[in-house]
Write a protein that holds these residues in place. Structure first.
Motif, PDB file in Angstrom:
ATOM      1  N   GLY A   1       0.812  -1.201  -0.015  1.00 26.67           N
ATOM      2  CA  GLY A   1      -0.072  -0.041  -0.050  1.00 26.67           C
ATOM      3  C   GLY A   1       0.631   1.315   0.169  1.00 26.67           C
ATOM      4  N   ILE A   2       0.484   2.207  -0.870  1.00 23.59           N
ATOM      5  CA  ILE A   2       1.214   3.353  -1.034  1.00 23.59           C
ATOM      6  C   ILE A   2       0.444   4.475  -0.657  1.00 23.59           C
ATOM      7  N   TYR A   3       0.638   5.364   0.249  1.00 28.58           N
ATOM      8  CA  TYR A   3      -0.020   6.370   0.956  1.00 28.58           C
ATOM      9  C   TYR A   3       0.718   7.468   0.720  1.00 28.58           C
ATOM     10  N   PRO A   4       0.475   8.661  -0.111  1.00 34.57           N
ATOM     11  CA  PRO A   4       1.129  10.059   0.218  1.00 34.57           C
ATOM     12  C   PRO A   4       0.548  10.742   1.336  1.00 34.57           C
ATOM     13  N   ALA A   5       1.221  11.838   1.549  1.00 34.79           N
ATOM     14  CA  ALA A   5       1.035  12.464   2.916  1.00 34.79           C
ATOM     15  C   ALA A   5      -0.126  13.293   3.003  1.00 34.79           C
ATOM     16  N   VAL A   6      -0.884  13.749   1.400  1.00 31.31           N
ATOM     17  CA  VAL A   6      -1.932  14.330   1.292  1.00 31.31           C
ATOM     18  C   VAL A   6      -3.122  13.393   1.763  1.00 31.31           C
ATOM     19  N   LEU A   7      -2.896  12.150   1.592  1.00 32.33           N
ATOM     20  CA  LEU A   7      -4.053  11.010   1.637  1.00 32.33           C
ATOM     21  C   LEU A   7      -4.081  10.510   3.479  1.00 32.33           C
ATOM     22  N   TRP A   8      -2.788  10.397   3.916  1.00 34.88           N
ATOM     23  CA  TRP A   8      -2.987   9.651   5.265  1.00 34.88           C
ATOM     24  C   TRP A   8      -3.305  10.936   6.324  1.00 34.88           C
ATOM     25  N   ARG A   9      -2.787  12.149   5.825  1.00 35.52           N
ATOM     26  CA  ARG A   9      -2.678  13.094   6.795  1.00 35.52           C
ATOM     27  C   ARG A   9      -4.317  13.965   6.708  1.00 35.52           C
ATOM     28  N   TYR A  10      -5.155  13.623   5.785  1.00 35.97           N
ATOM     29  CA  TYR A  10      -6.259  14.003   5.405  1.00 35.97           C
ATOM     30  C   TYR A  10      -7.348  13.680   6.548  1.00 35.97           C
ATOM     31  N   ASN A  11      -7.181  12.754   7.327  1.00 40.29           N
ATOM     32  CA  ASN A  11      -8.210  12.477   8.444  1.00 40.29           C
ATOM     33  C   ASN A  11      -7.234  12.588   9.621  1.00 40.29           C
ATOM     34  N   ARG A  12      -7.737  13.759  10.464  1.00 42.49           N
ATOM     35  CA  ARG A  12      -7.142  14.029  11.503  1.00 42.49           C
ATOM     36  C   ARG A  12      -6.966  13.196  12.674  1.00 42.49           C
ATOM     37  N   ASP A  13      -7.812  12.139  12.531  1.00 38.39           N
ATOM     38  CA  ASP A  13      -7.668  11.133  13.736  1.00 38.39           C
ATOM     39  C   ASP A  13      -6.546  10.132  13.362  1.00 38.39           C
ATOM     40  N   ASN A  14      -6.695   9.742  12.086  1.00 35.61           N
ATOM     41  CA  ASN A  14      -5.610   8.904  11.647  1.00 35.61           C
ATOM     42  C   ASN A  14      -3.883   9.539  11.859  1.00 35.61           C
ATOM     43  N   GLU A  15      -4.052  10.869  11.383  1.00 39.36           N
ATOM     44  CA  GLU A  15      -2.675  11.497  11.612  1.00 39.36           C
ATOM     45  C   GLU A  15      -2.233  11.567  12.902  1.00 39.36           C
ATOM     46  N   THR A  16      -3.131  11.835  14.166  1.00 36.81           N
ATOM     47  CA  THR A  16      -2.690  12.100  15.452  1.00 36.81           C
ATOM     48  C   THR A  16      -2.260  10.815  16.014  1.00 36.81           C
ATOM     49  N   SER A  17      -3.047   9.584  15.491  1.00 36.86           N
ATOM     50  CA  SER A  17      -2.588   8.128  15.895  1.00 36.86           C
ATOM     51  C   SER A  17      -1.234   7.838  15.516  1.00 36.86           C
ATOM     52  N   VAL A  18      -0.938   8.143  14.012  1.00 37.17           N
ATOM     53  CA  VAL A  18       0.335   7.812  13.771  1.00 37.17           C
ATOM     54  C   VAL A  18       1.540   8.598  14.417  1.00 37.17           C
ATOM     55  N   GLU A  19       1.312  10.064  14.552  1.00 35.83           N
ATOM     56  CA  GLU A  19       2.484  10.655  15.147  1.00 35.83           C
ATOM     57  C   GLU A  19       2.506  10.349  16.573  1.00 35.83           C
ATOM     58  N   LEU A  20       1.239  10.088  17.450  1.00 39.05           N
ATOM     59  CA  LEU A  20       1.627   9.524  18.609  1.00 39.05           C
ATOM     60  C   LEU A  20       2.194   8.379  18.679  1.00 39.05           C
ATOM     61  N   THR A  21       2.184   7.456  17.717  1.00 37.75           N
ATOM     62  CA  THR A  21       2.970   6.061  18.050  1.00 37.75           C
ATOM     63  C   THR A  21       4.440   6.212  17.794  1.00 37.75           C
ATOM     64  N   ARG A  22       4.784   7.175  16.821  1.00 39.72           N
ATOM     65  CA  ARG A  22       6.033   7.036  16.496  1.00 39.72           C
ATOM     66  C   ARG A  22       6.834   8.301  17.443  1.00 39.72           C
ATOM     67  N   TRP A  23       6.393   9.240  17.859  1.00 38.28           N
ATOM     68  CA  TRP A  23       6.923  10.205  18.800  1.00 38.28           C
ATOM     69  C   TRP A  23       6.953   9.507  20.305  1.00 38.28           C
ATOM     70  N   SER A  24       6.375   8.426  20.630  1.00 36.83           N
ATOM     71  CA  SER A  24       6.356   7.881  21.934  1.00 36.83           C
ATOM     72  C   SER A  24       7.692   6.981  21.902  1.00 36.83           C
ATOM     73  N   VAL A  25       8.172   6.704  21.026  1.00 37.78           N
ATOM     74  CA  VAL A  25       9.636   5.737  20.810  1.00 37.78           C
ATOM     75  C   VAL A  25      10.602   6.783  21.509  1.00 37.78           C
ATOM     76  N   PRO A  26      10.902   7.826  20.724  1.00 38.68           N
ATOM     77  CA  PRO A  26      11.820   8.717  21.198  1.00 38.68           C
ATOM     78  C   PRO A  26      11.747   9.186  22.647  1.00 38.68           C
ATOM     79  N   PHE A  27      10.430   9.421  23.134  1.00 40.52           N
ATOM     80  CA  PHE A  27      10.085   9.887  24.240  1.00 40.52           C
ATOM     81  C   PHE A  27      10.430   8.997  25.461  1.00 40.52           C
ATOM     82  N   CYS A  28      10.114   7.580  24.961  1.00 41.78           N
ATOM     83  CA  CYS A  28      10.761   6.734  26.188  1.00 41.78           C
ATOM     84  C   CYS A  28      12.113   6.695  26.346  1.00 41.78           C
ATOM     85  N   ALA A  29      12.934   6.988  25.305  1.00 39.34           N
ATOM     86  CA  ALA A  29      14.315   6.898  25.347  1.00 39.34           C
ATOM     87  C   ALA A  29      14.895   8.126  26.112  1.00 39.34           C
TER      88      ALA A  29
END
Length: 420
Positions: free
Chosen positions: A257-285
Motif C-alpha cells: 500500500g502506497i499512501y502519500p501525505a495528502v491522503l493519510w494526513r487528511y483524516n485528523r484522527d489517523n494523523e494523530t494516531s500515527v504521530e503519537l505512535t512514532r513520537w512515543s518511541v524517542p520519548f521513552c528513550a
C-alpha cells in the motif's frame, strides 16, 4: 488543502538518533545488576529509535517502495516493539514488587538465574510471539506512508483485537496492578526498606529503586491512554468490521500500500494516531535517560571515559591531595588521625556468638601466637577475634566490654536476616 511534506523534519530524525544512542548509555552497569527487565527496556527502545530514524530519513518526502526487504524487517520490528516496551516495563514492576514484598531478600545464584529466564520469557518471548499472531490478520505485505516509512498492514476483523490490538493495553494494566501492590508493600515496610534492598541486591540502591518505579509508572500511564485511544479509533473505523476469512484477508498478499501525505494526513484522527505512535518511541528513550543518565554511577562512568580519552591526548587527571594519617600537636607525640584508612566502624549486624561451657575463653598464652598476644594486650574495645588455624577463642572479660557492645543490645530489626 495544502500539506507540508513533514512539519517535524528534521527534528524527528535528530531526536530518534539521539534516543538510539542515549538510552544505551546506562546499559553496562545495569547488566552487572542482573536486571533483565531494565536491559530489555533499553535494547528494545534503542532498536525502535534506530528503526524510526532510518524510515524517517529514507522516506522523507517520498512514498515509493525503495527497500522492500528492509520494510519486511521494519514492520516486524514495529509489531514486536508495540508490546516489547510494555512487557519490559512489566518485568521491572514485577521485580520491584518482589523486592518490596520481601520475597527476594535471600536469593541464590540459581534463583537469580531463574528470575532472569522468566523476565526474558516475558520481555523477549511475548514480542516474538506477536509477529506470527499479527500475520493471521495481516491484509497485505506492508504499507508505506510518506514521511513515516514502512508500516504494518492489519485488517479490522474480530480476531485482530485479542491477537494484536489489546496486547499493549492488557500488559500495561497488569503493570499497573504490580505497581499498586509495590506501593502497598512499601508502605508496610518503609522503615526497613533500605535493609531489604541491601539484603536483596547489593547493586540496587534506594534511589535506583525509586527511579525504576517512576520509569515503569510513567510507561503505563502513557501507554494505557494511547492504547485506549487507538482501540477507540479501530472500533469507530469508517469501514464496517469484516468477518474473519483467511482466503479473503490474505488475497493478493504481496501487494504494497502506497499512501502519500495528502491522503493519510487528511483524516485528523489517523494523523494523530500515527504521530503519537512514532513520537512515543524517542520519548521513552529520553525519559529513561533522564532517570538514569545523570545518576551517581552514570557521572562516575562519564568521568572515567573522559579521562580515558584525555590521557591519550596527553592530559592527566588532577592528583588528589591525601591528608597525612598523623597529626602532630606542639608538645605532644604523633598520634594517628582517625580516618577511613586507619579506623574501622562496627558492622550494623554483628555475627552471632555461641557460648561453649567446655572451653575457657581465657586460654593460656602458650596457644596464642605472639602477634595476637600483643594485639590482645593493646586492645581497648571489646571485640572478639579467633586465631586462624586454631579453635581457641580469646575475648576480654565482660566487665571490660562497654555496655553498648554487649550481645544483648545487638538486636536485629524484625524480619531482617542477620549479616554473616
Amino acid at each position: 488543502m495544502n500539506f507540508k511534506s513533514d512539519p517535524s523534519y528534521p527534528a524527528y530524525p535528530i531526536f530518534s538518533f539521539l534516543g538510539f544512542v542515549l538510552v544505551l548509555v546506562p546499559l553496562p552497569w545495569h547488566l552487572q545488576a542482573w536486571n533483565a527487565g531494565t536491559c530489555l527496556y533499553m535494547i528494545w527502545t534503542s532498536i525502535a529509535c534506530l528503526n524510526m530514524f532510518i524510515n524517517s530519513v529514507v522516506w522523507h518526502g517520498s512514498a515509493l517502495n525503495k527497500a522492500p526487504v528492509w520494510c519486511d524487517i521494519s514492520v516486524h520490528l514495529i509489531i514486536a516493539v508495540a508490546v516489547a516496551i510494555p512487557a519490559a516495563s512489566l518485568c521491572i514492576n514485577r521485580r520491584l514488587y518482589k523486592i518490596a514484598n520481601g520475597s527476594m531478600v535471600s536469593v541464590s545464584r540459581q534463583e537469580r538465574r531463574n528470575a532472569v529466564i522468566i523476565d526474558l520469557c516475558i520481555g523477549l518471548g511475548i514480542p516474538i510471539i506477536q509477529v506470527p499472531l499479527q500475520y493471521i490478520v495481516q491484509g497485505h505485505r506492508f504499507d508505506i506512508l510518506e514521511d513515516i516509512g514502512c508500516q504494518p498492514s492489519q485488517v479490522n476483523t474480530p480476531p485482530a483485537y485479542p491477537l494484536v490490538i489489546l496486547w499493549p493495553l492488557m500488559i500495561s494494566l497488569v503493570s499497573a496492578c504490580y505497581c499498586a501492590l509495590t506501593l502497598r508493600a512499601f508502605m508496610k515496610r518503609r522503615t526497613q526498606f533500605s535493609e531489604f534492598l541491601n539484603a536483596a541486591n547489593s547493586s540496587l540502591t534506594l534511589n535506583r529503586y525509586f527511579r525504576l518505579m517512576a520509569l515503569a509508572t510513567m510507561e503505563y500511564l502513557f501507554t494505557i491512554p494511547i492504547s485506549i485511544y487507538g482501540l477507540t479509533l479501530w472500533l469507530n473505523h469508517p469501514g464496517a468490521m469484516a468477518p474473519f476469512n483467511w482466503a479473503a484477508i490474505h488475497f493478493d498478499f504481496s501487494r504494497v500500500g502506497i499512501y502519500p501525505a495528502v491522503l493519510w494526513r487528511y483524516n485528523r484522527d489517523n494523523e494523530t494516531s500515527v504521530e503519537l505512535t512514532r513520537w512515543s518511541v524517542p520519548f521513552c528513550a529520553f525519559v529513561f535517560f533522564a532517570f538514569f543518565g545523570f545518576a551517581d554511577e552514570a557521572r562516575r562512568h562519564y568521568k572515567m571515559a573522559f579521562w580515558a580519552i584525555a590521557r591519550r591526548l596527553g592530559f592527566q587527571p588532577p592528583q588528589k591531595k591525601q591528608a597525612s594519617p598523623f597529626v602532630r600537636m606542639p608538645g605532644s607525640k604523633a598520634r594517628p588521625q582517625p580516618n577511613s584508612s586507619t579506623s574501622e566502624s562496627l558492622p550494623v549486624y554483628a555475627p552471632r556468638t555461641t557460648y561453649n561451657p567446655q572451653r575457657n575463653s581465657f586460654s593460656s598464652e602458650k596457644h596464642v601466637p605472639s602477634v595476637y598476644s600483643s594485639a590482645y594486650h593493646d586492645l581497648e574495645s571489646g571485640i572478639d577475634f579467633k586465631t586462624p588455624g586454631s579453635a581457641s577463642t580469646f575475648s576480654p572479660s565482660s566487665a571490660d566490654i562497654p555496655s553498648s557492645l554487649h550481645h544483648d543490645n545487638l538486636i536485629d530489626p524484625p524480619g531482617i536476616p542477620r549479616a554473616l
